[in-house]
Design a protein around this motif. Sequence first.
Motif, PDB file in Angstrom:
ATOM      1  N   GLY A 137       0.578   7.922  72.156  1.00 45.26           N
ATOM      2  CA  GLY A 137       0.448   6.579  72.710  1.00 45.26           C
ATOM      3  C   GLY A 137       1.069   6.434  74.086  1.00 45.26           C
ATOM      4  O   GLY A 137       1.775   7.311  74.592  1.00 45.26           O
ATOM      5  N   ASN A 138       0.796   5.300  74.698  1.00 41.06           N
ATOM      6  CA  ASN A 138       1.320   4.982  76.022  1.00 41.06           C
ATOM      7  C   ASN A 138       2.849   4.905  75.974  1.00 41.06           C
ATOM      8  O   ASN A 138       3.423   4.275  75.079  1.00 41.06           O
ATOM      9  CB  ASN A 138       0.734   3.633  76.458  1.00 41.06           C
ATOM     10  CG  ASN A 138       0.927   3.342  77.919  1.00 41.06           C
ATOM     11  OD1 ASN A 138       0.800   4.226  78.757  1.00 41.06           O
ATOM     12  ND2 ASN A 138       1.206   2.094  78.239  1.00 41.06           N
ATOM     13  N   CYS A 139       3.520   5.530  76.922  1.00 41.86           N
ATOM     14  CA  CYS A 139       4.992   5.558  76.957  1.00 41.86           C
ATOM     15  C   CYS A 139       5.490   4.223  77.511  1.00 41.86           C
ATOM     16  O   CYS A 139       5.842   4.106  78.688  1.00 41.86           O
ATOM     17  CB  CYS A 139       5.471   6.736  77.801  1.00 41.86           C
ATOM     18  SG  CYS A 139       7.255   6.969  77.770  1.00 41.86           S
TER      19      CYS A 139
ATOM     20  N   ASP B  25      -5.324  -2.631  73.562  1.00 39.78           N
ATOM     21  CA  ASP B  25      -3.980  -2.347  74.061  1.00 39.78           C
ATOM     22  C   ASP B  25      -4.031  -1.422  75.275  1.00 39.78           C
ATOM     23  O   ASP B  25      -5.091  -0.977  75.719  1.00 39.78           O
ATOM     24  CB  ASP B  25      -3.095  -1.771  72.948  1.00 39.78           C
ATOM     25  CG  ASP B  25      -3.565  -0.402  72.442  1.00 39.78           C
ATOM     26  OD1 ASP B  25      -4.345   0.281  73.134  1.00 39.78           O
ATOM     27  OD2 ASP B  25      -3.132  -0.011  71.340  1.00 39.78           O
ATOM     28  N   ARG B  26      -2.847  -1.117  75.811  1.00 40.19           N
ATOM     29  CA  ARG B  26      -2.773  -0.335  77.048  1.00 40.19           C
ATOM     30  C   ARG B  26      -3.197   1.115  76.839  1.00 40.19           C
ATOM     31  O   ARG B  26      -3.711   1.756  77.759  1.00 40.19           O
ATOM     32  CB  ARG B  26      -1.346  -0.400  77.611  1.00 40.19           C
ATOM     33  CG  ARG B  26      -0.955  -1.778  78.083  1.00 40.19           C
ATOM     34  CD  ARG B  26       0.502  -1.836  78.497  1.00 40.19           C
ATOM     35  NE  ARG B  26       0.728  -1.260  79.805  1.00 40.19           N
ATOM     36  CZ  ARG B  26       0.726  -1.947  80.937  1.00 40.19           C
ATOM     37  NH1 ARG B  26       0.464  -3.247  80.919  1.00 40.19           N
ATOM     38  NH2 ARG B  26       0.972  -1.364  82.083  1.00 40.19           N
ATOM     39  N   THR B  27      -2.968   1.644  75.641  1.00 40.34           N
ATOM     40  CA  THR B  27      -3.403   3.014  75.376  1.00 40.34           C
ATOM     41  C   THR B  27      -4.921   3.121  75.471  1.00 40.34           C
ATOM     42  O   THR B  27      -5.459   4.043  76.101  1.00 40.34           O
ATOM     43  CB  THR B  27      -2.914   3.480  73.993  1.00 40.34           C
ATOM     44  OG1 THR B  27      -1.480   3.490  73.983  1.00 40.34           O
ATOM     45  CG2 THR B  27      -3.419   4.876  73.673  1.00 40.34           C
ATOM     46  N   ILE B  28      -5.615   2.176  74.868  1.00 43.59           N
ATOM     47  CA  ILE B  28      -7.079   2.165  74.940  1.00 43.59           C
ATOM     48  C   ILE B  28      -7.536   1.944  76.381  1.00 43.59           C
ATOM     49  O   ILE B  28      -8.468   2.604  76.868  1.00 43.59           O
ATOM     50  CB  ILE B  28      -7.648   1.085  74.004  1.00 43.59           C
ATOM     51  CG1 ILE B  28      -7.393   1.474  72.540  1.00 43.59           C
ATOM     52  CG2 ILE B  28      -9.142   0.862  74.251  1.00 43.59           C
ATOM     53  CD1 ILE B  28      -7.751   0.392  71.541  1.00 43.59           C
ATOM     54  N   LEU B  29      -6.878   1.023  77.080  1.00 44.16           N
ATOM     55  CA  LEU B  29      -7.241   0.752  78.473  1.00 44.16           C
ATOM     56  C   LEU B  29      -7.108   2.005  79.332  1.00 44.16           C
ATOM     57  O   LEU B  29      -8.024   2.368  80.079  1.00 44.16           O
ATOM     58  CB  LEU B  29      -6.352  -0.360  79.028  1.00 44.16           C
ATOM     59  CG  LEU B  29      -6.526  -0.664  80.524  1.00 44.16           C
ATOM     60  CD1 LEU B  29      -7.881  -1.296  80.791  1.00 44.16           C
ATOM     61  CD2 LEU B  29      -5.396  -1.566  81.026  1.00 44.16           C
TER      62      LEU B  29
END
Length: 215
Positions: free
Chosen positions: A145-147, A53-57
């Motif tokens: 997490g990603n906002c 996901d974008r958080t990991i990216l």
Amino acid sequence: MRIAIYDLDNTLTRRATFTPFLIFAARRIAPWRLALLPVWLAMMIGYRAGLYDRTILKTGGMKLMVGKVGIATLQDVGRDFADRRVADDGLMPATLALLEEDRRQGARIAIATAAFEFYAAAFARHLDIDTVIATRWDGRSIPGGNCYSETKLARVRAWAAEQSHQLEDAELRFVSDSFADAPLLDLADDPIFISASSRKREKAKARGWRIISAD
């Protein structure tokens, strides 16, 4: 209560900000990390393939291209990055016109963005916006997490509650270029979608959102 909330990337700015920030920060902090740029590009391909996901990216991107850097340094670099982007690219004229309209009408204005807070706040200062709801960075990870998408909606709800407001009771305008922001766009009384893509504009129009061209 009138509330106007704006996304940042491709909404207030003319372009996305994260990869340009990584390159800018690497050049400023550790130029040798620019040699790792192909790895970052491969990581983005992996994200688009659905591997993470974008958080990991974004966590991986920060560790790869920036490394262990204190928040004060990131804020300094973020300020210089925002200054450069505004000077080189300017900001989105159509969105700036909406922003001035909201100011004349006395709206409470905020930026809600998946961009990192340490540089999103610098763009906000260029726009005289005090409230920034953005992705946090603690030097190693992304707390909360990603906002983005539903997480952004939850963060905006929490901010409104801190001001003793409920979004459903406010006259809410939300402006974005991204379908990931559908939770906020669908909630808004005045949802505005900005895009240069006719295909995206038609898709947004079908959802009942107001359309502004980014051409």
